[in-house]
Each structure stands twice: as structure tokens, then as C-alpha cells.
Design a protein around this motif. Structure first.
Motif, PDB file in Angstrom:
ATOM      1  N   ILE A  36       6.229   3.706  93.128  1.00 56.75           N
ATOM      2  CA  ILE A  36       7.434   3.680  92.317  1.00 56.75           C
ATOM      3  C   ILE A  36       8.536   2.979  93.110  1.00 56.75           C
ATOM      4  O   ILE A  36       8.524   2.994  94.337  1.00 56.75           O
ATOM      5  CB  ILE A  36       7.867   5.114  91.898  1.00 56.75           C
ATOM      6  CG1 ILE A  36       8.968   5.072  90.849  1.00 56.75           C
ATOM      7  CG2 ILE A  36       8.272   5.947  93.102  1.00 56.75           C
ATOM      8  CD1 ILE A  36       9.260   6.410  90.196  1.00 56.75           C
ATOM      9  N   TRP A  41      13.688   4.802  90.005  1.00 60.17           N
ATOM     10  CA  TRP A  41      13.897   6.250  90.048  1.00 60.17           C
ATOM     11  C   TRP A  41      15.385   6.561  89.894  1.00 60.17           C
ATOM     12  O   TRP A  41      15.778   7.430  89.115  1.00 60.17           O
ATOM     13  CB  TRP A  41      13.330   6.819  91.333  1.00 60.17           C
ATOM     14  CG  TRP A  41      13.498   8.303  91.454  1.00 60.17           C
ATOM     15  CD1 TRP A  41      14.305   8.971  92.323  1.00 60.17           C
ATOM     16  CD2 TRP A  41      12.841   9.309  90.691  1.00 60.17           C
ATOM     17  NE1 TRP A  41      14.194  10.318  92.139  1.00 60.17           N
ATOM     18  CE2 TRP A  41      13.302  10.558  91.141  1.00 60.17           C
ATOM     19  CE3 TRP A  41      11.908   9.279  89.652  1.00 60.17           C
ATOM     20  CZ2 TRP A  41      12.865  11.765  90.594  1.00 60.17           C
ATOM     21  CZ3 TRP A  41      11.469  10.479  89.109  1.00 60.17           C
ATOM     22  CH2 TRP A  41      11.949  11.705  89.580  1.00 60.17           C
ATOM     23  N   ARG A  61       8.393  12.735  91.174  1.00 56.87           N
ATOM     24  CA  ARG A  61       7.658  11.889  90.232  1.00 56.87           C
ATOM     25  C   ARG A  61       6.161  11.993  90.453  1.00 56.87           C
ATOM     26  O   ARG A  61       5.370  11.591  89.616  1.00 56.87           O
ATOM     27  CB  ARG A  61       8.133  10.426  90.370  1.00 56.87           C
ATOM     28  CG  ARG A  61       7.320   9.401  89.609  1.00 56.87           C
ATOM     29  CD  ARG A  61       7.410   9.646  88.109  1.00 56.87           C
ATOM     30  NE  ARG A  61       6.613   8.702  87.361  1.00 56.87           N
ATOM     31  CZ  ARG A  61       5.428   9.006  86.823  1.00 56.87           C
ATOM     32  NH1 ARG A  61       4.891  10.183  86.964  1.00 56.87           N
ATOM     33  NH2 ARG A  61       4.771   8.099  86.121  1.00 56.87           N
ATOM     34  N   CYS A  94       1.984   3.210  85.438  1.00 53.11           N
ATOM     35  CA  CYS A  94       1.870   4.651  85.638  1.00 53.11           C
ATOM     36  C   CYS A  94       2.760   5.322  84.587  1.00 53.11           C
ATOM     37  O   CYS A  94       3.948   5.536  84.799  1.00 53.11           O
ATOM     38  CB  CYS A  94       2.311   5.034  87.048  1.00 53.11           C
ATOM     39  SG  CYS A  94       2.028   6.760  87.436  1.00 53.11           S
ATOM     40  N   ASP A  95       2.175   5.588  83.438  1.00 53.07           N
ATOM     41  CA  ASP A  95       2.927   6.195  82.345  1.00 53.07           C
ATOM     42  C   ASP A  95       3.366   7.601  82.723  1.00 53.07           C
ATOM     43  O   ASP A  95       2.549   8.396  83.198  1.00 53.07           O
ATOM     44  CB  ASP A  95       2.066   6.276  81.080  1.00 53.07           C
ATOM     45  CG  ASP A  95       1.756   4.910  80.508  1.00 53.07           C
ATOM     46  OD1 ASP A  95       2.655   4.047  80.536  1.00 53.07           O
ATOM     47  OD2 ASP A  95       0.626   4.706  80.036  1.00 53.07           O
ATOM     48  N   PRO A  96       4.635   7.918  82.491  1.00 55.28           N
ATOM     49  CA  PRO A  96       5.085   9.284  82.779  1.00 55.28           C
ATOM     50  C   PRO A  96       4.456  10.272  81.797  1.00 55.28           C
ATOM     51  O   PRO A  96       4.269   9.960  80.620  1.00 55.28           O
ATOM     52  CB  PRO A  96       6.602   9.207  82.606  1.00 55.28           C
ATOM     53  CG  PRO A  96       6.839   8.011  81.763  1.00 55.28           C
ATOM     54  CD  PRO A  96       5.710   7.062  82.006  1.00 55.28           C
ATOM     55  N   MET A 100       6.785  15.599  83.543  1.00 56.91           N
ATOM     56  CA  MET A 100       8.106  15.144  83.976  1.00 56.91           C
ATOM     57  C   MET A 100       9.207  15.945  83.289  1.00 56.91           C
ATOM     58  O   MET A 100      10.229  16.252  83.900  1.00 56.91           O
ATOM     59  CB  MET A 100       8.287  13.651  83.708  1.00 56.91           C
ATOM     60  CG  MET A 100       7.344  12.751  84.496  1.00 56.91           C
ATOM     61  SD  MET A 100       7.503  12.896  86.297  1.00 56.91           S
ATOM     62  CE  MET A 100       6.116  13.954  86.713  1.00 56.91           C
ATOM     63  N   MET A 108      10.772  12.299  81.218  1.00 55.01           N
ATOM     64  CA  MET A 108       9.661  11.479  80.719  1.00 55.01           C
ATOM     65  C   MET A 108      10.195  10.250  79.987  1.00 55.01           C
ATOM     66  O   MET A 108       9.765   9.121  80.251  1.00 55.01           O
ATOM     67  CB  MET A 108       8.758  12.301  79.810  1.00 55.01           C
ATOM     68  CG  MET A 108       7.560  11.538  79.294  1.00 55.01           C
ATOM     69  SD  MET A 108       6.517  12.641  78.312  1.00 55.01           S
ATOM     70  CE  MET A 108       5.517  11.452  77.460  1.00 55.01           C
ATOM     71  N   LEU A 111      11.840   7.645  82.275  1.00 55.94           N
ATOM     72  CA  LEU A 111      10.916   6.866  83.101  1.00 55.94           C
ATOM     73  C   LEU A 111      10.078   5.875  82.294  1.00 55.94           C
ATOM     74  O   LEU A 111       9.349   5.072  82.867  1.00 55.94           O
ATOM     75  CB  LEU A 111       9.971   7.805  83.865  1.00 55.94           C
ATOM     76  CG  LEU A 111      10.587   8.586  85.009  1.00 55.94           C
ATOM     77  CD1 LEU A 111       9.627   9.671  85.493  1.00 55.94           C
ATOM     78  CD2 LEU A 111      10.988   7.668  86.145  1.00 55.94           C
ATOM     79  N   THR A 112      10.185   5.912  80.981  1.00 57.01           N
ATOM     80  CA  THR A 112       9.322   5.098  80.130  1.00 57.01           C
ATOM     81  C   THR A 112       9.673   3.614  80.088  1.00 57.01           C
ATOM     82  O   THR A 112       8.776   2.778  80.186  1.00 57.01           O
ATOM     83  CB  THR A 112       9.275   5.696  78.708  1.00 57.01           C
ATOM     84  OG1 THR A 112       8.731   7.020  78.808  1.00 57.01           O
ATOM     85  CG2 THR A 112       8.397   4.874  77.787  1.00 57.01           C
ATOM     86  N   ARG A 116       9.399   1.991  84.640  1.00 58.60           N
ATOM     87  CA  ARG A 116      10.154   2.819  85.589  1.00 58.60           C
ATOM     88  C   ARG A 116       9.292   3.898  86.226  1.00 58.60           C
ATOM     89  O   ARG A 116       9.587   4.364  87.321  1.00 58.60           O
ATOM     90  CB  ARG A 116      11.323   3.510  84.893  1.00 58.60           C
ATOM     91  CG  ARG A 116      12.556   2.694  84.776  1.00 58.60           C
ATOM     92  CD  ARG A 116      13.665   3.591  84.258  1.00 58.60           C
ATOM     93  NE  ARG A 116      14.805   2.821  83.830  1.00 58.60           N
ATOM     94  CZ  ARG A 116      15.792   3.332  83.103  1.00 58.60           C
ATOM     95  NH1 ARG A 116      15.756   4.593  82.725  1.00 58.60           N
ATOM     96  NH2 ARG A 116      16.801   2.576  82.753  1.00 58.60           N
ATOM     97  N   GLY A 117       8.246   4.332  85.534  1.00 62.64           N
ATOM     98  CA  GLY A 117       7.362   5.358  86.082  1.00 62.64           C
ATOM     99  C   GLY A 117       6.499   4.862  87.218  1.00 62.64           C
ATOM    100  O   GLY A 117       5.848   5.640  87.907  1.00 62.64           O
TER     101      GLY A 117
END
Length: 139
Positions: A36, A41, A61, A94-96, A100, A108, A111-112, A116-117
Motif C-alpha cells: 500500500i 492510506w 489495512r 487489493c480490494d478492501p 475494514m 472500505m 479505500l476503494t 487506494r487499498g
């Protein structure tokens, strides 16, 4: 999750001490290591507008590595080199997950956007890595 200052990274086991990185016989690893960006973040946390003093560390995360000052690739098949010898191939976003939102409501969704995830990858070349090592994207 706990922060450490250095670790061995191997094709067979991912990051030392993380059982999720172990390659199972006959399988091609796609999720050995999660990376990440500290900037992503921070953007997610800013969007949450948490109360001062309630900020969350990046490892909440559940990513293995956090990089700063470098935009991670937003596509599979790119190579991230860390330190002298470690090389990681990106495999997917890396899908949240819903975990989260257990950490902080709305995390969640925050971070989408724009990966961002983070990114997931598989180890191509072993190496010892440490906090402060150079991280670069190979062309």
C-alpha cells in the motif's frame, strides 16, 4: 499485524512470518504480498475525517509493506524492486474487504477508489528488505 524493521522475502513463503504468502504445491501465487502507498492510506483517512488522536496506522489495512513517495502500478504484470535483490510482480488490485469497516466505519469505501487499498503480488526474486530500502518500478 505488527510493524517490523526488516524481513526475508522468498518465492516459497512470501514475507517471513506471514503464512498467507506460502506457495501451495501446484498453485501459482497471486496474493503473496500486499503493498500500500502511505499517500493512499493518508487520503483514505482524510476522507474519513477521524477525530484527532484516533488516526489509524497503515498496518491496520493488513498490508505487508507500505511504500512512500512512489505510485504503485495500477495493473498486473509490473515489477516492483525493493532493495538489492527483491522483485515482486503485481498480480491484481487489493480490494478492501468488509473487515475494514470493522476497523473504522466507511474505511472500505474510502479505500476503494484508484487502488487506494493497494496492490497484490507474487515474489519473483528473494531478498532481505528493510525499512528505508529503495523501492522502484522496473520498466
Amino acid at each position: 499485524m505488527e510493524p517490523i524493521m526488516s524481513a526475508a522475502v522468498t518465492r516459497a513463503a512470501g514475507i517471513q512470518g506471514d503464512s498467507r504468502g506460502v506457495v501451495r504445491q501446484g498453485k501459482v501465487p497471486r496474493r503473496q504480498i500486499a503493498l500500500i502507498e502511505s499517500e493512499s492510506w493518508a487520503a483514505a483517512l482524510e476522507e474519513l475525517a477521524l477525530m484527532p488522536g484516533t488516526e489509524l496506522p497503515w498496518y491496520a489495512r493488513r498490508a505487508n509493506l507500505c511504500v512512500s513517495g512512489l505510485r504503485l502500478p495500477r495493473e498486473a504484470g509490473r515489477i516492483i524492486a525493493i532493495g538489492a535483490t527483491c522483485r515482486i510482480e503485481t498480480t491484481m488490485e487489493c480490494d478492501p474487504c468488509s473487515r475494514m469497516d470493522e476497523i473504522a466505519p466507511g474505511l472500505m469505501a474510502a479505500l476503494t477508489p484508484d487502488w487506494r487499498g493497494g496492490v497484490l503480488g507474487r515474489v519473483l526474486d528473494d531478498g532481505e528488505i528493510s525499512v528505508g530500502d529503495e523501492v522502484r518500478i522496473e520498466e
